[in-house]
Structures are given as structure tokens and as C-alpha cells.
Design an enzyme around this catalytic site. Structure first.
Site, PDB file in Angstrom:
ATOM      1  N   LYS A 333      40.923  45.172  40.176  1.00  0.00           N
ATOM      2  CA  LYS A 333      39.822  46.042  39.733  1.00  0.00           C
ATOM      3  C   LYS A 333      39.716  47.310  40.575  1.00  0.00           C
ATOM      4  O   LYS A 333      40.253  47.394  41.666  1.00  0.00           O
ATOM      5  CB  LYS A 333      38.512  45.245  39.699  1.00  0.00           C
ATOM      6  CG  LYS A 333      38.495  44.294  38.482  1.00  0.00           C
ATOM      7  CD  LYS A 333      37.197  43.549  38.309  1.00  0.00           C
ATOM      8  CE  LYS A 333      37.308  42.663  37.043  1.00  0.00           C
ATOM      9  NZ  LYS A 333      36.229  41.691  36.937  1.00  0.00           N
ATOM     10  N   ARG A 367      39.622  34.120  39.234  1.00  0.00           N
ATOM     11  CA  ARG A 367      40.239  34.573  37.980  1.00  0.00           C
ATOM     12  C   ARG A 367      41.162  35.740  38.297  1.00  0.00           C
ATOM     13  O   ARG A 367      40.693  36.821  38.685  1.00  0.00           O
ATOM     14  CB  ARG A 367      39.123  34.986  37.019  1.00  0.00           C
ATOM     15  CG  ARG A 367      39.602  35.441  35.649  1.00  0.00           C
ATOM     16  CD  ARG A 367      38.421  35.863  34.787  1.00  0.00           C
ATOM     17  NE  ARG A 367      38.851  36.317  33.485  1.00  0.00           N
ATOM     18  CZ  ARG A 367      39.279  37.547  33.231  1.00  0.00           C
ATOM     19  NH1 ARG A 367      39.312  38.462  34.182  1.00  0.00           N
ATOM     20  NH2 ARG A 367      39.665  37.873  32.016  1.00  0.00           N
TER      21      ARG A 367
END
Ligand code: HH2
Length: 404
Positions: A333, A367
């Protein structure tokens, strides 16, 4: 006299120090657990509640700071237990005992299994959730698993690398992404879920905000619903999860993926995210979803600035204390790009490091896109946390040394 600091925030360190000096193991562990530090924010509070708290905290030997409608109380778990002991001497003390008692029950009973529609997943060691986006436009793996054969090959590789769960999503939730309609999302997700459930042998989770997509995926063999809206986008979702007994990830977000960046405004991000998640969890419980099916996720990158994401990782204990296993999804991210300067395709080392940071703060599920890198880093974190008790079941050996 010599004064030596023990790692006071690590119960195992305290227990070890006591046991090494002849205290029997059980008493040492009980003493150490009671010595764990806690700091709680209580709000809203009226005048009577605040007075009861200040008096009770002073009696229990806890630090207490109060302000306009709020209080922070800090000390050890054992002393907090003293304050929580049933006290019905006034409505205010009773309210306080009840609220603290509920809190203590959650923190003292951390669940180490996650029940899904088909099994119980052990969370004794870190569990890696492999990301399989069957989208043309996901920010990092868009297009890679779009064809069924590619999705299957990707899933098998993740299984070999040690994934515990596969998370299949048919909608990119990156800021500004266009949303596919329901028919298109179904077309993307259902055949892949069916093939993975039949051929890969790992639990499959479906990443969707639509109950119709979740239902079709569960019928095709999925057993977990990963809802980035935290069960708020589709009014039928909570009932679907209850009725099917699916595991559920309740993730924190504000607004919609298309607009969420504007909602990234917090006074105290960890406390606010924890409170908002607790509310969504309570709604799920009230709808009849069982406690042991619920996993909570701070939603890194969803209505959060890079600074918010980093603060959330550091303060993950605020979420862990809600009494559910915590999942984090830092993978590749933007905030990791902000820290390392790396482009999206080379953020897997940063992702593994973020997973380790989260593991040390109590997260259990991770995740990620690169399962192997996260698995290896988390094996080390698990071993450190086990203090040499060897969670992987491999002997630590006796060699030691710097290189061998
Ligand atoms: N992040 C994304 C999607 N789903 N689910 C959970 N529980 N936690 C997360 O952090 C999370 C999530 C976004 O990442 P990704 O799937 O890689 O990208 P895209 O939304 O563009 O497909």
C-alpha cells in the site's frame, strides 16, 4: 543493591524471571499476567460516573485523568480487576463495574481459533491470507489472475508458500476505482471460488460488499466473507453471515472507496477506529452473528493517511483488546511507498516488515500478495513471541553461534 529492568510489558519475561527465582510456574504466570499494563479511555462519562471512577481508581491504585465527558485510567490489569469487581453501592459504580467487567472478559480470553462455515482455523501461529484479485484494475495485481487458469496457478503457488486462506475479490477498492455492477462481479468471482474450493484445499474467503455475491460465493464453496464496508454497505449481509455460519472480516472504512480519502480526519485515530469497529461488531452480534466467527481489521489505507496507517499499526493493541482476532492488510500500500520510496511492484519487503510490526502488537492474520515473504518474516516473529518454545515445531537445535 543492583536495579535491573525486566521487560515489564512482556508477561513471559516477568514470569520467566520469577520462575527462575523459584516461584512456581503457575503463580509466576498469574502474577505476570496481572502485571500487564493497561490504559483505558472511558467516554462519554457524566459527572456521577466520573466521580465514581476517580474515587474507585484512587482506591485501586490506578492513575486517572478526567476531562470534559471523558476519563483515562491507567495501571496494571490486576488493579483494574480490583476496580471492576462488582460494586453496586450506587448506579454509577455499578455501571462502571459492568463496563470494566465486560472489557476484562474480552482481553483475558483472546480467541485462538476462527470458526468459518466449514472449519475452525487455528490462529496459534500467524496466518497468511493470500490475495487473489480477479479484477482488471487492482492497484498491484490487476489483470494477473483474471483468467481462471491463472487464478488457479496463483492459488497453488500461494498454498505452497504457506497461505492459510485465499481471499478472492472481484472489485478493486483503490481510491477512485470504478465499481463493477453485480452481474459482472458475480461473473468474475464465482467460477474462481468454485475452482479454488474444489481443487486447492484451502479455506476461501470472498472480498465483497454485496450480499448476493457473498451468497453465490458461499454456495460455490467459500467459507468466509471479507467485507471492507464492515457489514454496512448491504443490509442483507449480516443476516447472510449469520444464516450460513460464515467467518467474517469486519474491516474499518469511512465512506465509500470512491470518496474515502476525504474522510481521513481523526483526532485520535486508534481510539476512533477501535470505537467504530466495536460498534460494527456489536451490530453483527445483535444480528445473531457468533462472536467466534468475527475477525476485525483496521482497514489500512481506507480513509487513512500514511501517518494514520503507521499510528494504527503501532496502536493495534486498541483493536486487539476488543477480544477478536485482528487481521491487517498492509500489502504494497501507498503508506509503505511513503516510508521506503519504493514503487508498488517492489514493496514486498516493506509489507513483510509491516506484518511483523503488526504481529508484535497482537495481529494474527495478514492479508498479502507475496505469501512467501510474509510467511518467512512472520515465522521469525512467531518464534520470538514464543520465546524459544518453537511454534513451527522444528527443534531450535543446540548449535547457536552467529552464522550456523
Ligand atoms: N485491502 C484491500 C482490499 N480488501 N480487505 C481487508 N480485510 N483488509 C484490507 O486491508 C483490504 C481488503 C485493498 O487492497 P487490494 O485488494 O490489494 O487492492 P484492490 O482493492 O485495488 O483490488
Amino acid at each position: 543493591m543492583k536495579v535491573t529492568a525486566l521487560a515489564g510489558d512482556v508477561p513471559a519475561a516477568l514470569a520467566g524471571a520469577l520462575a527462575a527465582r523459584g516461584v512456581d510456574r503457575r503463580s509466576a504466570e498469574a502474577l505476570a499476567a496481572g502485571g500487564a499494563p493497561v490504559a483505558l479511555l472511558l467516554e462519554p462519562l457524566d459527572e456521577a460516573d466520573a466521580t465514581a471512577l476517580v474515587r474507585g481508581a484512587a482506591r485501586a491504585g490506578l492513575d486517572c485523568h478526567t476531562g470534559d465527558g471523558w476519563a483515562v485510567v491507567a495501571g496494571t490489569l490486576a488493579r483494574l480487576g480490583g476496580l471492576a469487581r462488582a460494586d453496586a453501592s450506587s448506579p454509577a459504580t455499578e455501571r462502571l463495574s459492568l463496563a470494566l467487567g465486560r472489557f476484562l472478559q474480552d482481553v483475558q480470553d483472546p480467541p485462538l481459533v476462527w470458526r468459518t462455515a466449514r472449519r475452525a482455523i487455528s490462529l496459534e501461529r500467524s496466518s497468511v491470507v493470500g490475495i487473489l484479485n480477479v479484477t482488471p484494475d487492482s492497484f498491484s495485481d490487476g489483470g494477473r489472475h483474471f483468467a481462471l487458469a491463472d487464478a488457479l496457478a496463483g492459488a497453488r503457488a500461494m498454498r505452497e508458500a504457506g497461505a492459510a486462506v485465499l481471499d478472492v475479490g472481484g472489485e478493486s477498492t483503490r481510491p477512485g476505482a470504478a465499481r463493477p455492477d453485480e452481474a459482472e462481479e458475480l461473473r468474475r468471482v464465482v467460477p474462481v471460488v468454485r475452482a479454488l474450493a474444489a481443487e486447492v484445499g484451502l479455506p476461501v474467503s470472498v472480498d465483497t460488499r454485496r450480499a448476493a455475491v457473498a451468497r453465490a460465493a458461499l454456495e460455490a464453496g467459500a467459507e468466509i466473507v471479507n467485507d471492507v464496508s464492515g457489514l454496512t454497505a448491504d443490509p442483507a449481509m449480516a443476516e447472510l453471515v449469520r444464516g450460513t455460519g460464515a467467518g467474517v472480516v469486519i474491516m474499518h472504512m469511512r465512506g465509500e472507496p470512491q470518496t474515502m480519502d476525504a474522510a481521513a480526519v481523526y483526532r485520535d485515530v486508534a481510539a476512533e477506529v477501535a470505537a467504530e469497529l466495536a460498534e460494527r461488531r456489536d451490530t453483527a452480534l445483535a444480528a445473531g452473528v457468533e462472536r467466534e466467527r468475527i475477525v476485525l481489521d483496521p482497514g489500512l489505507g481506507f480513509a487513512k493517511t500514511p501517518a494514520h496507517n503507521l499510528r494504527l499499526l503501532d496502536c493495534l493493541g486498541a483493536l486487539v483488546a476488543l477480544g477478536h482476532p485482528v487481521m491487517v492488510g498492509p500489502s504494497r500500500k501507498r503508506f509503505l511507498g511513503a516510508v521506503t520510496g519504493r514503487p508498488v511492484e517492489s514493496r514486498d519487503a516493506a509489507t513483510a516488515a509491516a506484518c511483523v510490526a503488526a504481529r508484535l502488537r497482537g495481529a494474527r492474520l495478514f492479508r498479502v500478495h507475496d505469501v512467501a515473504a510474509a510467511r518467512e518474516a512472520l515465522a521469525v516473529a512467531d518464534a520470538v513471541l514464543a520465546g524459544g518454545d518453537d511454534p513451527a515445531g522444528r527443534g531450535a537445535g543446540t548449535g547457536g553461534g552467529a552464522g550456523g
